[in-house]
Design an enzyme around this catalytic site. Structure first.
Site, mmCIF file in Angstrom:
data_model
loop_
_atom_site.group_PDB
_atom_site.id
_atom_site.type_symbol
_atom_site.label_atom_id
_atom_site.label_comp_id
_atom_site.label_asym_id
_atom_site.label_seq_id
_atom_site.Cartn_x
_atom_site.Cartn_y
_atom_site.Cartn_z
ATOM 1 N N ASN A 62 0.865 -1.185 0.000
ATOM 2 C CA ASN A 62 0.000 0.000 0.000
ATOM 3 C C ASN A 62 0.900 1.234 0.000
ATOM 4 O O ASN A 62 1.471 1.581 1.031
ATOM 5 C CB ASN A 62 -0.890 -0.035 1.257
ATOM 6 N N LYS A 64 0.077 4.254 -0.359
ATOM 7 C CA LYS A 64 -0.608 5.448 0.183
ATOM 8 C C LYS A 64 -0.387 6.645 -0.747
ATOM 9 O O LYS A 64 -0.289 6.469 -1.958
ATOM 10 C CB LYS A 64 -0.134 5.729 1.611
ATOM 11 N N HIS A 77 -9.511 1.042 4.831
ATOM 12 C CA HIS A 77 -8.237 1.195 5.553
ATOM 13 C C HIS A 77 -8.467 2.123 6.752
ATOM 14 O O HIS A 77 -9.282 3.042 6.681
ATOM 15 C CB HIS A 77 -7.189 1.788 4.603
ATOM 16 N N GLU A 118 -6.859 4.510 7.867
ATOM 17 C CA GLU A 118 -6.677 5.951 7.588
ATOM 18 C C GLU A 118 -7.938 6.532 6.963
ATOM 19 O O GLU A 118 -8.296 7.679 7.213
ATOM 20 C CB GLU A 118 -5.448 6.148 6.678
ATOM 21 N N GLU A 133 -5.518 -5.208 10.489
ATOM 22 C CA GLU A 133 -4.510 -4.179 10.703
ATOM 23 C C GLU A 133 -4.805 -3.433 11.999
ATOM 24 O O GLU A 133 -5.586 -2.467 11.999
ATOM 25 C CB GLU A 133 -4.530 -3.178 9.535
ATOM 26 N N GLY A 156 2.191 2.029 10.803
ATOM 27 C CA GLY A 156 3.136 3.137 10.673
ATOM 28 C C GLY A 156 3.814 3.531 11.974
ATOM 29 O O GLY A 156 4.425 4.596 12.066
ATOM 30 N N SER A 185 3.269 -2.406 10.411
ATOM 31 C CA SER A 185 4.723 -2.407 10.610
ATOM 32 C C SER A 185 5.374 -3.755 10.273
ATOM 33 O O SER A 185 6.274 -4.200 10.979
ATOM 34 C CB SER A 185 5.072 -1.963 12.043
#
Ligand code: PEP
Length: 250
Positions: free
Chosen positions: A9, A11, A94, A96, A166, A172, A212
């Site tokens: 991904n 992003k 996701h 985010e 996730e 991240g 991560s």
């Protein structure tokens, strides 16, 4: 047997030059066999990436879609547009998008249904926040996200759907879930699929871990019974690091 899958991904990163360099390096190191590989660049970089991976075993996905087929939806992209561009996969829900853009289980459900109806493979993301984990609510949150995200989608069209677990606190942050912690949630997701649909569907659906993942921790994570590969953010932007992750999934 479920085949391992590694999805990158990207992003909102990379320009055309760096994206093409990265794609060429990944193509070179990926070899003829190993896990399935899906690269998910920003929309505008999909055509140049596809151009490089054409006729290879690397597939390309988008990072989001809008559920309507067409119309006055400024700034949005439909499932059929993504398919028509040459993509096979799309990331949906996701964290985010849930946290920054206000996506809900209802929007995830609409997007997942639209992707499946168009013939795209959705990678549906679920995961608890640190607060939810600390309050002991992980199981409830994951079940709510999956049941909400897949609600009313008939089993016949669930097909190749992919789920990505996730944990939000691991994305991240460099703080990877331990293999045991991740496995526990993956197992829970698979049991839910079995109880809700069927044993065969539960055995076929691939459940990726994301948060991560790096070359150093990938093999141990992928060695767990219910972890079928990874959805990789930061480390997918580095050709060498991504190659190590792919190698760990062989
Ligand atoms: C992600 O964005 O899906 C992700 C898992 O990111 P990272 O690998 O950087 O934690």
């Amino acid at each position: 047997m479920r085949k391992m899958l590694i999805a990158g991904n990207w992003k909102m990163n990379l320009d055309r030059e760096h994206a093409t360099q990265l794609t060429s390096s990944i193509l070179e190191s990926s070899g003829d066999s190993g896990p399935d590989i899906v690269l998910c660049p920003p929309y505008l970089l999909i055509p140049p990436v596809l151009e490089i991976v054409r006729d290879s075993r690397i597939q390309v996905g988008a990072q989001n879609l809008f559920w309507e087929k067409k119309g006055a939806y400024t700034g949005e992209i439909s499932a059929s547009m993504i398919l028509n561009a040459g993509c096979t996969h799309v990331i949906i829900g996701h964290s985010e998008r849930r946290q920054i853009f206000g996506e809900t289980d209802i929007s995830v459900q609409r997007k997942t249904a639209a992707a499946l109806e168009a013939g795209l493979i959705p990678i549906v993301c679920v995961g608890e926040t640190l607060e939810e984990r600390e309050e002991g609510r992980t199981e409830i949150v994951i079940e709510r996200q999956i049941s909400g995200g897949l609600e009313r989608i008939p089993q016949e069209i669930l097909g190749d759907i992919i789920i990505a677990y996730e944990p939000v606190w691991a994305i991240g942050t460099g703080q990877t879930a331990t293999p045991e912690t991740a496995q526990e949630v993956h197992k829970q997701i698979r049991s839910w699929l079995k109880d809700t649909y069927s044993k065969s569907l539960a055995e076929d659906v691939r459940i990726l871990y994301g948060g991560s993942v790096k070359g150093e921790n990938a093999a141990e994570l992928f060695g767990q019974d219910d972890i079928d590969g990874g959805l990789v953010g930061g480390a997918s932007l580095d050709a060498e690091g991504f190659a190590q992750i792919i190698a760990a999934a062989r």
